[in-house]
Design an enzyme around this catalytic site. Structure first.
Site, PDB file in Angstrom:
ATOM      1  N   CYS A   1       0.873  -1.371  -0.170  1.00  0.00           N
ATOM      2  CA  CYS A   1      -0.354  -0.125  -0.365  1.00  0.00           C
ATOM      3  C   CYS A   1       0.701   1.638  -0.050  1.00  0.00           C
ATOM      4  O   CYS A   1       1.577   1.251   0.693  1.00  0.00           O
ATOM      5  CB  CYS A   1      -0.890  -0.180   1.318  1.00  0.00           C
ATOM      6  SG  CYS A   1      -1.873   1.319   1.237  1.00  0.00           S
TER       7      CYS A   1
ATOM      8  N   CYS B   1       0.456   3.591   3.041  1.00  0.00           N
ATOM      9  CA  CYS B   1       0.550   2.989   4.506  1.00  0.00           C
ATOM     10  C   CYS B   1       2.335   4.231   4.630  1.00  0.00           C
ATOM     11  O   CYS B   1       2.989   4.878   4.485  1.00  0.00           O
ATOM     12  CB  CYS B   1       0.735   1.585   4.769  1.00  0.00           C
ATOM     13  SG  CYS B   1      -0.531   1.279   4.643  1.00  0.00           S
TER      14      CYS B   1
ATOM     15  N   HIS C   1      -3.157   1.326   8.182  1.00  0.00           N
ATOM     16  CA  HIS C   1      -4.549   1.063   7.142  1.00  0.00           C
ATOM     17  C   HIS C   1      -5.970   0.386   7.295  1.00  0.00           C
ATOM     18  O   HIS C   1      -6.671   0.675   6.247  1.00  0.00           O
ATOM     19  CB  HIS C   1      -3.564  -0.453   6.206  1.00  0.00           C
ATOM     20  CG  HIS C   1      -3.408   0.001   4.803  1.00  0.00           C
ATOM     21  ND1 HIS C   1      -3.726  -0.043   3.933  1.00  0.00           N
ATOM     22  CD2 HIS C   1      -4.583  -1.295   4.614  1.00  0.00           C
ATOM     23  CE1 HIS C   1      -4.431  -1.131   2.679  1.00  0.00           C
ATOM     24  NE2 HIS C   1      -4.703  -1.413   2.463  1.00  0.00           N
TER      25      HIS C   1
ATOM     26  N   GLY D   1     -16.455   3.347  -6.380  1.00  0.00           N
ATOM     27  CA  GLY D   1     -15.705   3.497  -7.152  1.00  0.00           C
ATOM     28  C   GLY D   1     -13.734   3.676  -6.863  1.00  0.00           C
ATOM     29  O   GLY D   1     -12.976   4.303  -6.566  1.00  0.00           O
TER      30      GLY D   1
ATOM     31  N   HIS E   1      -6.898   2.278   1.637  1.00  0.00           N
ATOM     32  CA  HIS E   1      -6.372   2.807   3.144  1.00  0.00           C
ATOM     33  C   HIS E   1      -7.264   3.810   3.076  1.00  0.00           C
ATOM     34  O   HIS E   1      -7.249   4.896   1.888  1.00  0.00           O
ATOM     35  CB  HIS E   1      -4.547   3.269   2.499  1.00  0.00           C
ATOM     36  CG  HIS E   1      -4.374   4.322   3.528  1.00  0.00           C
ATOM     37  ND1 HIS E   1      -3.072   3.108   4.012  1.00  0.00           N
ATOM     38  CD2 HIS E   1      -4.336   5.033   4.062  1.00  0.00           C
ATOM     39  CE1 HIS E   1      -3.006   4.034   5.208  1.00  0.00           C
ATOM     40  NE2 HIS E   1      -3.786   5.212   5.474  1.00  0.00           N
TER      41      HIS E   1
ATOM     42  N   HIS F   1      -8.857   7.343   2.420  1.00  0.00           N
ATOM     43  CA  HIS F   1      -7.874   8.879   1.602  1.00  0.00           C
ATOM     44  C   HIS F   1      -9.268   9.405   1.493  1.00  0.00           C
ATOM     45  O   HIS F   1     -10.192   8.417   0.962  1.00  0.00           O
ATOM     46  CB  HIS F   1      -7.518   8.204   1.030  1.00  0.00           C
ATOM     47  CG  HIS F   1      -7.623   7.475  -0.472  1.00  0.00           C
ATOM     48  ND1 HIS F   1      -8.324   6.341  -0.444  1.00  0.00           N
ATOM     49  CD2 HIS F   1      -7.967   8.108  -2.332  1.00  0.00           C
ATOM     50  CE1 HIS F   1      -8.951   6.096  -1.908  1.00  0.00           C
ATOM     51  NE2 HIS F   1      -8.605   6.732  -2.572  1.00  0.00           N
TER      52      HIS F   1
END
Lengths: 250, 250
Positions: free
Chosen positions: B39, B42, B112, B158, B163, B165
């Site tokens: 990721c 992270c 995460h 979508g 993570h 955001h």
């Protein structure tokens, strides 16, 4: 009873229809395959839908029995109700009206596993013919301002039943999006004295950059300002203001 | 280079951005769980994102290293490009302009598996503070007309990365939907000499039928004409024309 509510800022009408949450579904949450259970749209189950308002049938078969290639029936779980008067009402800053309209299902084939893509050409023609006949009929009801035809293919698109079908909704208002299209075309005409769709067709036929298919009556294009991948428009080459007025094209 | 294209009928601008098809995804098609791989958002992977434009950090930690509670970085696969001039151009019936804009990612937590719903209150406050700081900063760029903040939670909404955001996009145009909101509020004011949002707040506080939550500064309501289930609005009780101008509320 469903209700139409107006957004006080945007002026857009929204259908509020709590009953539709109770309609059946072929698709379980968290699963993409069908459940393979009973299908009310299959041939032989004509008594499981409301009585047909249009059908293309083998000669001599009575309504609501087997022997059809296409049926149109009222939606059993309609977003809008056909019965009643159109009442408009205010509540302070808010405006609403009774959710009067028609909501019909076009059963495109008697066979459960066919789709528009696998049907023979004349069956697809019959689907388009059914759209036109229902639009012409629904226009006669003075309570309706606009008739919308749409098709959800597959669960991801919002279809709740697997059997190939489309839907027709007659509305007591003109949707904001359609009003804007009319307004945009009017503004263009006022400025240029030309139809915007005629100009689009002429430029596309000239540039030949976005044409998907073409025959003597129609052209299909990928629009210049697509809103989603694979969006496509089908435009009649000769000027036609309304799908309901079109004659079958040979 | 991305491009903005105008729908010649509706007058709406659309972002055409072919490069974004190549961005990475945590979600495989046909699968709803995460892949659990590497990721880039992270803590410890700061060198895998473009350099941060804003971060809330432990005292003394240098930019683009560990020790942050929130970072804002340019999107590595931007829908719009920050570099370049805004060029407008016509092609017959069509209009376009270069896809100039900003596209930033707000990494809301270094961990995460946290989400906005599980973060402590002050971390949520920091997310809102980051939105405001970035809006204020992006407004200084004279090429931009509008700054949009949005958050896609989960694959169905979508999101391509798991993570937690959100995203900020600065646009060289005002979106049609926002123009219509401004126009609708103006029309209401011209007719009533009152602000439509103030009238909505006053009626909702009076009727108490659609209030979700309320404190001395804000009220959250389920809108009268919701467009989708669970839609909710958060409205400041004191008149505020712009989120970027707001002071932290104690």
């Amino acid at each position: 009873m469903p209700e139409l509510r107006k957004d006080p800022v945007l002026g857009r009408w929204v259908i509020i229809s709590t009953e539709r949450g109770r309609r059946p579904s072929d698709f379980k949450p968290e699963e993409r395959s069908s459940t393979g259970g009973f299908c009310p749209l299959c041939e032989g189950n004509e008594d499981k839908t409301p009585p047909e308002v249009l059908a293309f049938r083998n000669n001599g078969t009575p309504p609501n029995t087997q022997g059809w290639s296409l049926r149109v029936v009222p939606n059993k779980f309609p977003a809008l109700r056909i019965e009643g008067d159109l009442n408009r009402e205010g509540d302070g800053v808010y405006d609403k009206m009774t959710g009067i309209g028609a909501h019909e299902v076009v059963i495109e084939t008697p066979l459960h596993h066919e789709t528009l893509a696998t049907l023979p050409l004349e069956a697809v023609e019959n689907v388009l013919r059914a759209y036109r006949e229902r639009i012409v009929d629904l226009r006669r009801d003075r309570r309706f301002q606009y008739v919308l035809v749409f098709k959800n293919h597959g669960q991801a698109a919002g279809a709740s039943l697997e059997h190939s079908h489309s839907q027709i909704i007659a509305l007591p208002i003109v949707p904001k999006r359609v009003k804007e299209e009319i307004e945009g075309a009017k503004n263009y005409f006022n400025y240029k004295d030309r139809c915007v769709f005629c100009d689009i067709i002429s430029q596309e036929l000239n540039q030949r950059k976005r044409i998907i298919a073409e025959n003597s009556g129609f052209v299909s294009v990928a629009p210049f300002a697509s809103n989603f991948p694979f969006e496509s428009w089908v435009l009649p080459k000769t000027y036609h203001p309304n799908f309901g007025f079109m004659e079958p094209f040979a």
